[in-house]
Design a protein around this motif. Structure first.
Motif, PDB file in Angstrom:
ATOM      1  N   ARG A   8     -25.673  22.067  47.579  1.00 54.20           N
ATOM      2  CA  ARG A   8     -24.367  22.916  47.978  1.00 54.20           C
ATOM      3  C   ARG A   8     -24.501  24.438  48.284  1.00 54.20           C
ATOM      4  O   ARG A   8     -24.065  24.789  49.366  1.00 54.20           O
ATOM      5  CB  ARG A   8     -23.277  22.728  46.965  1.00 54.20           C
ATOM      6  N   GLN A   9     -25.228  24.936  47.346  1.00 53.79           N
ATOM      7  CA  GLN A   9     -25.568  26.672  47.703  1.00 53.79           C
ATOM      8  C   GLN A   9     -26.453  26.717  48.933  1.00 53.79           C
ATOM      9  O   GLN A   9     -26.127  27.535  49.681  1.00 53.79           O
ATOM     10  CB  GLN A   9     -25.923  27.354  46.321  1.00 53.79           C
ATOM     11  N   ASP A  12     -24.416  26.061  51.855  1.00 55.61           N
ATOM     12  CA  ASP A  12     -23.321  27.171  52.093  1.00 55.61           C
ATOM     13  C   ASP A  12     -23.861  28.247  52.781  1.00 55.61           C
ATOM     14  O   ASP A  12     -23.088  29.160  53.255  1.00 55.61           O
ATOM     15  CB  ASP A  12     -22.370  27.519  50.961  1.00 55.61           C
ATOM     16  N   SER A  13     -25.313  28.587  52.602  1.00 61.50           N
ATOM     17  CA  SER A  13     -25.955  29.832  52.909  1.00 61.50           C
ATOM     18  C   SER A  13     -26.715  29.584  54.029  1.00 61.50           C
ATOM     19  O   SER A  13     -26.547  29.953  55.135  1.00 61.50           O
ATOM     20  CB  SER A  13     -26.386  30.435  51.789  1.00 61.50           C
ATOM     21  N   LEU A  16     -26.066  26.997  56.877  1.00 59.78           N
ATOM     22  CA  LEU A  16     -25.137  27.508  57.787  1.00 59.78           C
ATOM     23  C   LEU A  16     -25.515  28.563  58.820  1.00 59.78           C
ATOM     24  O   LEU A  16     -25.274  28.330  59.989  1.00 59.78           O
ATOM     25  CB  LEU A  16     -23.907  27.941  56.988  1.00 59.78           C
TER      26      LEU A  16
END
Length: 53
Positions: A8-9, A12-13, A16
């Protein structure tokens, strides 16, 4: 649950960021100078007569 948090991290970084850069590159590629001629040429491919001899 640790792998979910790590993925997930990442999504998200860095993922993306990669997707944003890829999208910007695709847009710049399509709207680059000289692309109009190639796009028109490709659009006419289905309309060309087949030369089956």
């Amino acid at each position: 649950m640790e792998i979910y948090t790590a993925l997930r991290q990442f999504a998200d970084s860095w993922a993306l960021l990669f997707m944003t850069l890829f999208f910007a590159g695709a847009v710049l590629f399509v709207f680059r100078p000289g692309a109009k001629h190639h796009a028109q040429e490709a659009a006419l491919i289905p309309l060309k007569d087949d030369q089956d001899d």
